[in-house]
Design a protein around this motif. Structure first.
Motif, PDB file in Angstrom:
ATOM      1  N   UNK A  55     -26.179   8.240  11.731  1.00  0.00           N
ATOM      2  CA  UNK A  55     -25.283   7.774  12.779  1.00  0.00           C
ATOM      3  C   UNK A  55     -26.101   7.481  14.027  1.00  0.00           C
ATOM      4  N   UNK A  56     -25.629   6.535  14.844  1.00  0.00           N
ATOM      5  CA  UNK A  56     -26.294   6.324  16.127  1.00  0.00           C
ATOM      6  C   UNK A  56     -26.188   7.583  16.988  1.00  0.00           C
ATOM      7  N   UNK A  57     -27.018   7.681  17.995  1.00  0.00           N
ATOM      8  CA  UNK A  57     -27.060   8.878  18.842  1.00  0.00           C
ATOM      9  C   UNK A  57     -25.699   9.248  19.408  1.00  0.00           C
ATOM     10  N   UNK A  58     -24.904   8.269  19.778  1.00  0.00           N
ATOM     11  CA  UNK A  58     -23.584   8.525  20.356  1.00  0.00           C
ATOM     12  C   UNK A  58     -22.495   8.744  19.333  1.00  0.00           C
ATOM     13  N   UNK A  65     -14.464  -1.525  18.218  1.00  0.00           N
ATOM     14  CA  UNK A  65     -14.689  -0.955  19.546  1.00  0.00           C
ATOM     15  C   UNK A  65     -16.145  -1.063  20.017  1.00  0.00           C
ATOM     16  N   UNK A  66     -17.004  -1.618  19.159  1.00  0.00           N
ATOM     17  CA  UNK A  66     -18.420  -1.730  19.524  1.00  0.00           C
ATOM     18  C   UNK A  66     -18.639  -2.842  20.528  1.00  0.00           C
ATOM     19  N   UNK A  67     -19.598  -2.620  21.406  1.00  0.00           N
ATOM     20  CA  UNK A  67     -19.984  -3.658  22.353  1.00  0.00           C
ATOM     21  C   UNK A  67     -20.727  -4.742  21.599  1.00  0.00           C
ATOM     22  N   UNK A  68     -20.429  -5.955  21.946  1.00  0.00           N
ATOM     23  CA  UNK A  68     -21.118  -7.078  21.306  1.00  0.00           C
ATOM     24  C   UNK A  68     -22.190  -7.601  22.263  1.00  0.00           C
TER      25      UNK A  68
END
Length: 69
Positions: A55-58, A65-68
């Motif tokens: 998983x990513x750190x966050x 919901x991910x930033x593009x």
């Protein structure tokens, strides 16, 4: 106890471990299901370790919901 042992020391599972589950009120079908789920999660964890699927750190974020960039 059964699930922990099956996860951490699967080669040490013996008939008395299954008997203890039955004595605790679990059916053979429920014991089978627990063993299948432990086995599947163990396999998936090993595959993710091999392929570096962390998983990513966050933490995991749903695609919507991910930033593009």
């Amino acid at each position: 106890t059964f699930v922990r042992k099956l996860t951490l020391e699967p080669a040490k599972i013996r008939d008395p471990d299954v008997v203890a589950m039955r004595d605790a009120g679990f059916t053979d079908e429920q014991i089978w299901e627990a063993a299948v789920e432990v086995g599947m999660f163990s396999w998936l964890n090993r595959m993710s370790d091999v392929y570096g699927l962390d998983y990513p750190e966050g933490g995991w974020i749903p695609p919507s919901l991910r930033k593009r960039d």
